[in-house]
Design a protein around this motif. Sequence first.
Motif, PDB file in Angstrom:
ATOM      1  N   ILE A 445       0.790  -1.256   0.082  1.00  0.00           N
ATOM      2  CA  ILE A 445       0.023   0.134  -0.025  1.00  0.00           C
ATOM      3  C   ILE A 445       0.848   0.988  -0.105  1.00  0.00           C
ATOM      4  O   ILE A 445       1.488   1.341   0.767  1.00  0.00           O
ATOM      5  CB  ILE A 445      -0.980  -0.018   1.285  1.00  0.00           C
ATOM      6  N   PRO A 446       0.806   2.047  -0.991  1.00  0.00           N
ATOM      7  CA  PRO A 446       1.607   3.306  -1.146  1.00  0.00           C
ATOM      8  C   PRO A 446       1.063   4.469   0.005  1.00  0.00           C
ATOM      9  O   PRO A 446       0.131   5.206  -0.275  1.00  0.00           O
ATOM     10  CB  PRO A 446       1.402   3.989  -2.456  1.00  0.00           C
ATOM     11  N   LYS A 447       1.952   4.384   1.043  1.00  0.00           N
ATOM     12  CA  LYS A 447       1.539   4.946   2.239  1.00  0.00           C
ATOM     13  C   LYS A 447       1.888   6.548   2.213  1.00  0.00           C
ATOM     14  O   LYS A 447       2.872   6.867   1.575  1.00  0.00           O
ATOM     15  CB  LYS A 447       1.974   4.428   3.552  1.00  0.00           C
ATOM     16  N   ALA A 448       1.304   7.406   2.898  1.00  0.00           N
ATOM     17  CA  ALA A 448       1.488   8.876   3.100  1.00  0.00           C
ATOM     18  C   ALA A 448       3.139   9.113   3.528  1.00  0.00           C
ATOM     19  O   ALA A 448       3.323   8.248   4.490  1.00  0.00           O
ATOM     20  CB  ALA A 448       0.582   9.629   3.613  1.00  0.00           C
ATOM     21  N   HIS A 449       3.620   9.950   3.243  1.00  0.00           N
ATOM     22  CA  HIS A 449       4.961  10.539   3.740  1.00  0.00           C
ATOM     23  C   HIS A 449       6.038   9.338   3.605  1.00  0.00           C
ATOM     24  O   HIS A 449       6.971   9.298   4.310  1.00  0.00           O
ATOM     25  CB  HIS A 449       4.884  10.765   5.301  1.00  0.00           C
ATOM     26  N   THR A 450       5.919   8.773   2.425  1.00  0.00           N
ATOM     27  CA  THR A 450       6.972   7.700   2.043  1.00  0.00           C
ATOM     28  C   THR A 450       7.225   7.979   0.622  1.00  0.00           C
ATOM     29  O   THR A 450       6.641   8.965  -0.188  1.00  0.00           O
ATOM     30  CB  THR A 450       6.467   6.147   2.104  1.00  0.00           C
ATOM     31  N   PRO A 451       8.503   7.550  -0.124  1.00  0.00           N
ATOM     32  CA  PRO A 451       8.824   7.904  -1.372  1.00  0.00           C
ATOM     33  C   PRO A 451       7.849   7.450  -2.269  1.00  0.00           C
ATOM     34  O   PRO A 451       7.797   7.843  -3.443  1.00  0.00           O
ATOM     35  CB  PRO A 451      10.283   7.103  -1.543  1.00  0.00           C
ATOM     36  N   PHE A 452       7.114   6.447  -1.849  1.00  0.00           N
ATOM     37  CA  PHE A 452       6.100   5.783  -2.789  1.00  0.00           C
ATOM     38  C   PHE A 452       4.809   6.244  -2.563  1.00  0.00           C
ATOM     39  O   PHE A 452       3.843   5.753  -3.012  1.00  0.00           O
ATOM     40  CB  PHE A 452       6.283   4.141  -2.762  1.00  0.00           C
ATOM     41  N   GLN A 453       4.645   7.483  -1.881  1.00  0.00           N
ATOM     42  CA  GLN A 453       3.273   7.952  -1.785  1.00  0.00           C
ATOM     43  C   GLN A 453       2.542   8.279  -3.064  1.00  0.00           C
ATOM     44  O   GLN A 453       1.343   8.568  -3.307  1.00  0.00           O
ATOM     45  CB  GLN A 453       3.388   9.064  -0.838  1.00  0.00           C
ATOM     46  N   VAL A 561      10.183  14.796   7.391  1.00  0.00           N
ATOM     47  CA  VAL A 561      11.027  14.291   6.342  1.00  0.00           C
ATOM     48  C   VAL A 561      10.434  15.229   5.085  1.00  0.00           C
ATOM     49  O   VAL A 561       9.182  15.106   4.539  1.00  0.00           O
ATOM     50  CB  VAL A 561      10.850  12.633   6.041  1.00  0.00           C
ATOM     51  N   SER A 562      11.314  15.711   4.336  1.00  0.00           N
ATOM     52  CA  SER A 562      10.906  16.870   3.458  1.00  0.00           C
ATOM     53  C   SER A 562      10.326  16.051   2.221  1.00  0.00           C
ATOM     54  O   SER A 562      10.679  14.875   1.942  1.00  0.00           O
ATOM     55  CB  SER A 562      11.998  17.458   2.995  1.00  0.00           C
ATOM     56  N   ARG A 563       9.690  16.799   1.426  1.00  0.00           N
ATOM     57  CA  ARG A 563       8.931  16.216   0.169  1.00  0.00           C
ATOM     58  C   ARG A 563      10.058  16.025  -0.734  1.00  0.00           C
ATOM     59  O   ARG A 563       9.649  15.187  -1.704  1.00  0.00           O
ATOM     60  CB  ARG A 563       7.797  17.178  -0.197  1.00  0.00           C
ATOM     61  N   GLU A 564      11.212  17.055  -0.731  1.00  0.00           N
ATOM     62  CA  GLU A 564      12.156  16.684  -1.648  1.00  0.00           C
ATOM     63  C   GLU A 564      12.919  15.757  -1.574  1.00  0.00           C
ATOM     64  O   GLU A 564      13.264  15.021  -2.629  1.00  0.00           O
ATOM     65  CB  GLU A 564      12.901  18.039  -1.524  1.00  0.00           C
ATOM     66  N   PHE A 565      13.196  15.265  -0.391  1.00  0.00           N
ATOM     67  CA  PHE A 565      13.746  13.933  -0.079  1.00  0.00           C
ATOM     68  C   PHE A 565      13.149  12.856  -0.567  1.00  0.00           C
ATOM     69  O   PHE A 565      13.649  11.938  -1.070  1.00  0.00           O
ATOM     70  CB  PHE A 565      14.249  13.892   1.387  1.00  0.00           C
ATOM     71  N   LEU A 566      11.627  12.888  -0.204  1.00  0.00           N
ATOM     72  CA  LEU A 566      11.116  11.512  -0.690  1.00  0.00           C
ATOM     73  C   LEU A 566      10.896  11.522  -2.188  1.00  0.00           C
ATOM     74  O   LEU A 566      10.996  10.436  -2.760  1.00  0.00           O
ATOM     75  CB  LEU A 566       9.412  12.080  -0.174  1.00  0.00           C
ATOM     76  N   ALA A 568      13.148  12.613  -4.313  1.00  0.00           N
ATOM     77  CA  ALA A 568      14.503  12.219  -4.619  1.00  0.00           C
ATOM     78  C   ALA A 568      14.543  10.661  -4.474  1.00  0.00           C
ATOM     79  O   ALA A 568      15.373   9.945  -5.273  1.00  0.00           O
ATOM     80  CB  ALA A 568      15.565  12.882  -3.916  1.00  0.00           C
ATOM     81  N   GLU A 569      14.160  10.228  -3.218  1.00  0.00           N
ATOM     82  CA  GLU A 569      14.103   8.716  -3.226  1.00  0.00           C
ATOM     83  C   GLU A 569      13.481   7.688  -4.100  1.00  0.00           C
ATOM     84  O   GLU A 569      13.699   6.843  -4.428  1.00  0.00           O
ATOM     85  CB  GLU A 569      13.752   8.279  -1.688  1.00  0.00           C
ATOM     86  N   ARG A 570      12.356   8.287  -4.564  1.00  0.00           N
ATOM     87  CA  ARG A 570      11.674   7.718  -5.606  1.00  0.00           C
ATOM     88  C   ARG A 570      12.345   7.698  -6.797  1.00  0.00           C
ATOM     89  O   ARG A 570      12.234   6.465  -7.627  1.00  0.00           O
ATOM     90  CB  ARG A 570      10.276   8.559  -5.935  1.00  0.00           C
ATOM     91  N   ASP A 571      13.238   8.785  -6.983  1.00  0.00           N
ATOM     92  CA  ASP A 571      13.916   8.793  -8.527  1.00  0.00           C
ATOM     93  C   ASP A 571      15.079   8.114  -8.380  1.00  0.00           C
ATOM     94  O   ASP A 571      15.156   6.953  -9.254  1.00  0.00           O
ATOM     95  CB  ASP A 571      14.429  10.124  -8.687  1.00  0.00           C
ATOM     96  N   ARG A 572      15.664   7.645  -7.151  1.00  0.00           N
ATOM     97  CA  ARG A 572      16.645   6.570  -6.897  1.00  0.00           C
ATOM     98  C   ARG A 572      16.261   5.103  -7.283  1.00  0.00           C
ATOM     99  O   ARG A 572      17.038   4.510  -7.596  1.00  0.00           O
ATOM    100  CB  ARG A 572      17.411   6.892  -5.690  1.00  0.00           C
ATOM    101  N   ALA A 573      14.929   5.126  -6.496  1.00  0.00           N
ATOM    102  CA  ALA A 573      14.474   3.667  -6.737  1.00  0.00           C
ATOM    103  C   ALA A 573      14.261   3.167  -8.192  1.00  0.00           C
ATOM    104  O   ALA A 573      14.676   2.168  -8.495  1.00  0.00           O
ATOM    105  CB  ALA A 573      12.953   3.690  -6.070  1.00  0.00           C
ATOM    106  N   TYR A 574      14.004   4.111  -8.962  1.00  0.00           N
ATOM    107  CA  TYR A 574      13.707   3.697 -10.507  1.00  0.00           C
ATOM    108  C   TYR A 574      15.363   3.667 -11.082  1.00  0.00           C
ATOM    109  O   TYR A 574      15.105   3.152 -12.279  1.00  0.00           O
ATOM    110  CB  TYR A 574      12.772   4.462 -11.188  1.00  0.00           C
ATOM    111  N   GLN A 575      16.106   4.086 -10.627  1.00  0.00           N
ATOM    112  CA  GLN A 575      17.367   4.248 -11.176  1.00  0.00           C
ATOM    113  C   GLN A 575      18.174   3.074 -10.413  1.00  0.00           C
ATOM    114  O   GLN A 575      19.261   2.670 -10.804  1.00  0.00           O
ATOM    115  CB  GLN A 575      18.434   5.144 -10.741  1.00  0.00           C
ATOM    116  N   GLY A 576      17.787   2.281  -9.610  1.00  0.00           N
ATOM    117  CA  GLY A 576      18.395   1.131  -8.922  1.00  0.00           C
ATOM    118  C   GLY A 576      19.185   1.367  -7.876  1.00  0.00           C
ATOM    119  O   GLY A 576      20.221   0.644  -7.606  1.00  0.00           O
TER     120      GLY A 576
END
Length: 828
Positions: A445-453, A561-566, A568-576
């Motif tokens: 479940i893509p939860k609030a305040h996570t990189p996958f929100q 936890v900042s929106r910018e960090f989340l 960026a973490e989403r972008d890093r996920a798809y870059q592996g």
Amino acid sequence: MTDFSYLSRIQRPSRYGGREINAVYKDPRAVSLRVALLFPDLYEVGMSHLGLGLLYDILNRREDIWAERAYAPAPDLEAELRGSRLPLTSLESGTPLSQFDLVGFSLQYELSYTNLLNMLDLGGIPLLAADRGPGDPVVIGGGPAACNPEPEASFFDALVLGDGEEVILELAAAVKAWKAAKGTRKELWQALEEIDGVYVPALFEPVFDETGRLREVIPRGRRGVVRKRVFSDLNRIEISPRPLVPYCQIVHDRLQLEIARGCSRGCRYCQAGMLYRPVRERDPAKVEAWVEEALDNTGYEEVSLLSLSAGDYRPLPWLLARLMDRLAPRKVALSLPSLRADTLTPEMMDQIKRVRRTGLTLAPEAGSDRLRRLINKNLTEEEIINAAARAFGAGWQLLKLYFMIGLPGETPEDLEAIAALTRQVLKSAPQGRRGRINLSLSTFIPKAHTPFQWEPMAGLEESRTRLHAVKDRLRHPQVQAKWNSAAQSWLEGVFSRGDRRLAPALVAAYRRGCRLDAWSEHLRLEPWREAFQETGVNPDFYLRERGQDEKLPWDHLDSGVSREFLAAERDRAYQGLQTPDCRRAGCQDCGICDQESIALDLQDAPGEAQPPPRPAEGTPPQPMWYRLSFSKMDAARWLSHLEMVAAFYRGLRRSRLPLSFSDGFHPLPRVSFHGALPVGVESLAETLDVGLAGPVETGKLVEGLNLVLPPGLRILEARRLPKRLSPPRLKIAVYQVASPEPLFASQTAADFLNLEEFPVTRKRPKEERTVNLRALVAGLEMADPHNLRLTMRFQERDNLKVTDTLAAIFQLSEEQTKDLQILKLKSM
């Protein structure tokens, strides 16, 4: 609530009896603020939650505050309350919820929301905050589900974001002042808004555009954004060494202590890992001292050290060795419920297994290394298999594995990899050992305040398809798989990602009878579909992918936890790309720490790194046996036999008597009970044998046990046995029976006594047998139509309960027998 007659008509009445060990009782006239702490799920779930107990202790330390508790009623109790028009009340004083000044809900998961409404309704509190007047309680909430409280925001006067240790007393002071000033509801909301970390929904207005998306949230108070509270030092408040001890078995039935809060591993799916930052560790010396004192006050047989990642607690090796040197002689086990595979060392396992091999859980979450990198679960397949091999090699026969389906970037090959990894884990067991796995599957479940929100969530049918695909591959005699139903995950996804427009649907579902939705046996999806349709809500609208520029329902609530960090973490996920742990690689700029008042707080082991040598454990002495007679009266009559046995075990551990323990996998005090009373039956004539490791004067034995046993259990007499004897064979028992209705006719009793045979059918699950009831009844004396005395004979087999006997003689219905008050006077 123990005096209420309906307890005889419901299952597990011990849930509602109160009077637990270490419960707090005060004179309501001596306090100026009364608080009800509510957990919107069944007692056995709520009593397992550490946070509610912590707030209970903090509030009750104040002489002017009395905090009590209530839990969601099971359907049978709800039916009794509604049928009798009785309110839901607190456990401690039996006070209706509507009569409290402050009512606080623990919001742990979204599937408890209908229970929340049910408790408000049964307690006599208006559901909507806007409908409450000055005489109604102030309703607050807190917990992880409060990070997006919008679907249930309309029901709360205020919600707490973040840690509650400090803010709970500030809330209490504000409510107390508002009461004294006889203020309006609006003045209450304005006062609560002044407290950092407190969100007042009435002071924020969401506005939606023509497509249904959130356009903006207009602040109507002085704050535009509410930032969570952070309790920066866990050691600043001493935890009471007298936690509550229940009588009925609960989900986590053990002594629990949080050794650390927060996790910096950075798993991108994990809401708790983001919400509870930064990592703060508890002083290990204080942990050691607390555990020993708390065991003296509770009698628990297991200690659980809690953390999101217990293996990351820096002083853990020191603490484990120190604790086990103290726990092993007391036959108290230790468990670490949340361990990463790469932190599970042979030394840790050697310590844990000194008393009992408690459960070990590994959470790969994804089947393939590729997908674990994407979600930042930085574990390789090799590390997982090696950890399992170490556990099996150390003697563990059962491991638990957790996986998720529906993760971002998941492919069919990732689903196959779950089964493949499970088979590899099984193969890691040493030759000749047959390992077993309990495997748990859940839907991401893509939860609030996570990189996958921003990610979409798999729909209901897609989740079912993926679950079945994995389950079909897991068919193996050594694998026991269980899973959260796709329907539960779907519903949780809707509410965890929803907004205030869901509140009418929530009320509509509640009105249709939806309750206990987190329990698969109670979840009914069709009423939910009807509720969504009635209120014009498309639930799947909330499961869609969100654009990163889209306003989210929780954007005005700052987790730190900042929106910018989340993003960026989403972008890093798809870059592996993996993101390292800030404890080891330095700050990753997530935004939570200001390096002054909020920062990592890590502990070191005190003194020498190596603990003192273990004391030698000699051969225990042969037990000395004592036979005790005891009574089971009043509140204790609602304990089942197994609950009473557990209460005796824990009472013995609290008594400081020299206990003798059984051998084997699960050491227990040597106690032998003679017979089992049905729930609800009182007795003055029960017996048990107890084995002690040394001689104790019988008078002191009686006195010592009576100081620690629960209300209603009392030792009447003790005598020393020359050796362990067989249990006394019960031949005759005399019962006194009272009925609230005039059910007992003298002529019916006389006719029965004049018979030589009275055949009845004794029903058991696998057989039915005909029994001559007349031969079992040695005496039946009538006092009046409400009262009688029954003397029963007992045989080797085919005995009947008192209720079955009287039902057969007087033609009583099952409901009439439930209301009988039965007291066992003596036995021979």
